[in-house]
Design a protein around this motif. Structure first.
Motif, PDB file in Angstrom:
ATOM      1  N   LEU A 114     -17.697  33.337 -61.470  1.00  0.00           N
ATOM      2  CA  LEU A 114     -16.658  32.693 -61.035  1.00  0.00           C
ATOM      3  C   LEU A 114     -15.132  33.050 -61.614  1.00  0.00           C
ATOM      4  N   LEU A 115     -15.235  33.185 -63.087  1.00  0.00           N
ATOM      5  CA  LEU A 115     -14.412  33.516 -63.839  1.00  0.00           C
ATOM      6  C   LEU A 115     -13.836  34.900 -63.629  1.00  0.00           C
ATOM      7  N   GLY A 116     -14.872  36.061 -63.389  1.00  0.00           N
ATOM      8  CA  GLY A 116     -14.303  37.233 -63.226  1.00  0.00           C
ATOM      9  C   GLY A 116     -13.770  37.357 -61.682  1.00  0.00           C
ATOM     10  N   ILE A 117     -14.265  36.564 -60.764  1.00  0.00           N
ATOM     11  CA  ILE A 117     -13.710  36.907 -59.646  1.00  0.00           C
ATOM     12  C   ILE A 117     -12.184  36.142 -59.499  1.00  0.00           C
ATOM     13  N   THR A 118     -12.204  35.138 -60.074  1.00  0.00           N
ATOM     14  CA  THR A 118     -10.710  34.480 -60.129  1.00  0.00           C
ATOM     15  C   THR A 118      -9.711  34.952 -60.791  1.00  0.00           C
ATOM     16  N   TYR A 119     -10.212  35.728 -61.863  1.00  0.00           N
ATOM     17  CA  TYR A 119      -9.121  36.293 -62.958  1.00  0.00           C
ATOM     18  C   TYR A 119      -9.087  37.787 -62.654  1.00  0.00           C
ATOM     19  N   PHE A 120      -9.819  38.527 -61.908  1.00  0.00           N
ATOM     20  CA  PHE A 120      -9.928  39.933 -61.995  1.00  0.00           C
ATOM     21  C   PHE A 120      -8.338  40.338 -61.539  1.00  0.00           C
ATOM     22  N   PHE A 121      -7.677  39.791 -60.357  1.00  0.00           N
ATOM     23  CA  PHE A 121      -6.338  40.202 -60.126  1.00  0.00           C
ATOM     24  C   PHE A 121      -5.100  39.558 -60.778  1.00  0.00           C
ATOM     25  N   LEU A 122      -5.704  38.683 -61.704  1.00  0.00           N
ATOM     26  CA  LEU A 122      -4.778  37.664 -62.335  1.00  0.00           C
ATOM     27  C   LEU A 122      -4.466  38.215 -63.858  1.00  0.00           C
ATOM     28  N   ALA A 123      -5.629  38.364 -64.430  1.00  0.00           N
ATOM     29  CA  ALA A 123      -5.760  38.972 -65.848  1.00  0.00           C
ATOM     30  C   ALA A 123      -6.944  39.813 -66.071  1.00  0.00           C
ATOM     31  N   PRO A 124      -6.978  40.994 -65.595  1.00  0.00           N
ATOM     32  CA  PRO A 124      -7.993  41.924 -65.486  1.00  0.00           C
ATOM     33  C   PRO A 124      -8.699  42.303 -66.796  1.00  0.00           C
ATOM     34  N   LEU A 125      -7.794  41.842 -68.036  1.00  0.00           N
ATOM     35  CA  LEU A 125      -8.447  42.301 -69.302  1.00  0.00           C
ATOM     36  C   LEU A 125      -9.834  41.520 -69.690  1.00  0.00           C
ATOM     37  N   ILE A 126     -10.186  40.492 -68.681  1.00  0.00           N
ATOM     38  CA  ILE A 126     -11.414  39.601 -68.753  1.00  0.00           C
ATOM     39  C   ILE A 126     -12.527  40.663 -68.301  1.00  0.00           C
ATOM     40  N   LEU A 127     -12.352  41.716 -67.500  1.00  0.00           N
ATOM     41  CA  LEU A 127     -13.284  42.263 -67.028  1.00  0.00           C
ATOM     42  C   LEU A 127     -14.393  43.124 -67.887  1.00  0.00           C
ATOM     43  N   PRO A 128     -13.746  43.661 -68.800  1.00  0.00           N
ATOM     44  CA  PRO A 128     -14.681  44.501 -69.749  1.00  0.00           C
ATOM     45  C   PRO A 128     -15.549  43.764 -70.492  1.00  0.00           C
TER      46      PRO A 128
END
Length: 715
Positions: free
Chosen positions: A554-568
């Protein structure tokens, strides 16, 4: 300076430390503590317990990593069952999602955000406190055409997740059917649980069951086993086992004092030989157990519930799916679990009592959710130094120290929240156990759902709105403004959730490998154990780990376009989880039950919710950024997502509820040519007998440490 400030703001010093220990774990062999890491071959009797320290096992070696990496899905299926295969596919599904989302987010969206001009007046002297804003959508000015990149990314990732969800649901459904076809005849395939059995004054529960099913299921009915209240009997058997272990420990330890006082806590009364004293108590308990079993067999104390077995799988399925009585609260049927999966202590007796227990659990979950808001609010206060100085003015001088302020605002909030969350899975499992479920697997599935939605509400929503709009309690009363408020609140908590992934995600995988808590517990209880104590192989707590995987999704899906720095950070977590959990299934965990993949629909539903949440946030973001056309074009996505979910529910969900008539009849026809079916049906008659009612024997020969005190005879 930019990179250094970014790493400081994320509390990455702690993360690097955790990663170091994790990598060290990956390059080492399994620990020598067999109470913590119990290899399967030890339990199967092909290896013996080592009694001395082995330095060779601490020498770094990548051997187990290679073994875990090379493990095929078929090998994992034969080793740990279909539930383990589904669990690993949840991890690989997440890896695929965030690999694609990471490529788009890091190489497309992140450069667009960094080159924005919304935050040109940022205070670089305080860069560590607001540096993340440069890498988020907040750095894109209102009305900018750059926002169409984010719009396109939302569409691309949504369609890709649709495809993966459909593929996984279809694949796991096919694996579930194939697993059923390849299985040998199992007692639960021929049995149903019947509850709320009406009983007339002149007949017993057993007579009522036999009369009813011989009348309405004459060609398929085989036998039944009535459930008894055995709580008192179980207590006596547990007391006997404890006494036996105490006797073995006294006889096996020549240095331990074998004389003591017979009174309370061994402090009062006359002095006695403890071994003789305990043996006499054991004989008394043995007699009480036999008397209690005789009373239950003769007098009854039966619960209006029973396991009813049939001659065919199709006959059992017919009884399960059809309403048995005109009164729907009588003769209520459900699928029977595996015999070793039955949860005996909380067999609910009546329909009304089960209904009341569910209401009680709902109220308890609501109260727990409300109470958990207190630590969430406290944690969010730690992320805001000015607010913390108002609450605790005497800490103002300490909080001015850079290192202290970074630890307090970066690492400490996530750590405190994680400590509180440790208590949630056991509490939810306890609440699920009093809802009337008759199997450990149903309890774990129910607890899994509770922990998941508790985590989403209390960690995501409560954190978001307590950290940014703590006093906006009108959110629930004003649902029209939910997208706009989410659009403001969610990006503001990006740094907290990145730190949460590091402190909760990375540490959870490393601690899963180290198993420090079981190790400490083993060291503490080791002096109290005897050499004859049975080794207990741990089972993976699905109700704890699946909600964690889903929440990070859920965190990755909601933040991938808002703050993509979470993805790595998420990719590192799922990569570690992929290797570590494969190793755990090989060397540590043993399946306690088999649901044949029934946990997957929980994950599917959470991913659908994550997509809809992302779409709501996107609508709010594009509205705030004054790109009305983009927000309008996003509106079809949540509708299409819900339609897609409805299609999957109609297409695949029935396969996870029950097997089709086609599958059942095909298996039944195969069994007609099986010569071992007569023996199977003979064992099926007693397969669901309560273990507490099985004949037991207390051995008087306590000199042999390898002779069990209690054993059950095959009937």
């Amino acid at each position: 300076m930019l990179v250094s400030a970014l790493l400081t703001s994320l509390g990455i010093n702690f993360g690097l430390c955790v990663l170091f220990f994790t990598l060290y774990s990956i390059l080492r062999k399994q620990p020598f503590y067999y109470d913590v890491y119990v290899p399967r071959l030890l339990v199967e009797g092909t290896s013996k317990r080592r009694s001395r320290f082995n330095l060779e096992r601490l020498i770094p070696s990548p051997g187990w990593v290679r073994k875990a990496w090379k493990l095929s899905e078929e090998e994992l299926l034969s080793l740990s069952g279909l539930d383990a295969v589904v669990y690993m596919r949840i991890i690989t599904f997440s890896l695929k999602v965030f690999l694609v989302a990471g490529i788009i987010g890091i190489f497309v969206i992140l450069p667009v955000n960094c080159t924005g001009d919304q935050l040109e007046d940022i205070d670089f002297s305080d860069f560590s406190n607001n540096s993340l804003d440069v890498f988020t959508i907040s750095n894109i000015s209102s009305g900018s055409k750059r926002l169409w990149v984010h719009f396109s990314a939302v569409y691309v990732v949504t369609i890709f997740i649709w495809y993966l969800l459909y593929y996984e649901y279809k694949y796991i459904s096919s694996k579930r059917i194939a697993y059923f076809y390849s299985s040998k005849p199992q007692p639960h395939q021929f049995t149903v649980v019947v509850r709320s059995i009406p009983v007339s004054v002149r007949s017993s529960i057993s007579d009522s069951i036999e009369t009813f099913f011989k009348e309405y299921h004459p060609s398929t009915y085989l036998s039944h086993t009535v459930v008894h209240r055995t709580n008192k009997l179980r207590g006596l058997i547990n007391d006997a086992k404890k006494l036996y272990k105490r006797i073995v420990r006294l006889q096996g330890n020549s240095t331990e004092h074998k004389y003591g006082r017979a009174g309370c806590f061994g402090l009062f009364g006359h002095k006695v030989d403890l071994v003789d004293h305990y043996e006499k108590k054991l004989e008394n308990i043995e007699e009480n157990v036999r008397l209690e079993q005789s009373e239950l067999s003769l007098a009854g104390d039966e619960i209006p519930a029973a396991f009813v077995s049939f001659k065919t799988r199709y006959g059992a399925a017919t009884a399960f799916h059809l309403q048995q009585s005109i009164n729907p609260t009588h003769w209520v049927t459900e699928q029977a679990p595996e015999p070793h999966d039955v949860y005996w202590p909380f067999f609910t007796s009546t329909f009304f009592r089960r209904w009341i227990s569910k209401l009680v659990v709902i109220v308890a979950c609501i109260l727990l959710t409300i109470l958990f808001l207190l630590p969430v609010i406290f944690v969010q206060g730690l992320t805001n130094l000015s607010q913390l100085e108002v609450w605790l003015p005497f800490l103002e001088s300490i909080l001015t120290i850079t290192f202290v302020s970074e630890v307090v605002t970066g690492y400490l909030p996530s750590l405190i929240l994680q400590l509180f969350l440790k208590a949630v899975p056991p509490i939810m499992e306890l609440l699920s156990s009093i809802q009337g479920y008759v199997s450990h697997s149903d309890i774990e599935k129910s607890a899994c759902n509770k922990v998941l939605w508790f985590t989403i509400w209390n960690i995501f929503f409560a954190t978001v709105f307590s950290g940014s709009v703590l006093y906006q309690l009108s959110l629930i009363l004003d649902p029209k403004n939910i997208p706009a408020r989410l659009a403001v609140a969610v990006p503001a908590q990006a740094s907290f959730f990145i730190a949460y992934v590091v402190t909760s995600g990375w540490t959870s995988t490393s601690s899963e490998l180290f198993r420090l808590i079981p190790l400490i517990g083993s060291l503490i209880t080791k002096p109290c154990k005897s050499t004859d104590d049975e080794l207990v192989v741990p089972t993976i707590p699905f109700h704890r780990d699946i909600p964690r995987l889903s929440f990070f999704g859920l965190l990755g899906i909601t933040y991938f376009f808002l703050a993509p720095l979470i993805l790595p950070f998420l990719l590192v977590y799922f990569c570690l989880a992929y290797i570590i959990y494969r190793n755990q299934f090989i060397n540590v965990y043993e399946p306690k039950f088999e649901t044949a993949g029934k946990f997957w629909p929980i994950v599917h539903n959470s991913m659908i919710f994550s997509l809809v949440l992302m779409h709501c946030i996107a609508v709010g973001i594009f509205t705030l950024k004054k790109v009305s056309l983009a927000s309008t074009l996003i509106f079809p996505l949540p509708i299409l997502t819900l339609l897609f979910n409805e299609y999957c529910r109609k297409r695949f969900r029935p396969i996870f509820i029950a097997y089709s008539a086609e599958s059942l009849i095909k298996k039944d026809r195969e069994d007609q040519n099986d010569a071992t079916m007569d023996e199977f049906f003979h064992k099926l008659v007693t397969a669901y007998q309560d273990p507490a009612l099985m004949p037991i024997q207390f051995s008087t020969n306590t000199d042999s440490l390898h002779s069990p005190l209690i054993y059950s005879d095959e009937v």
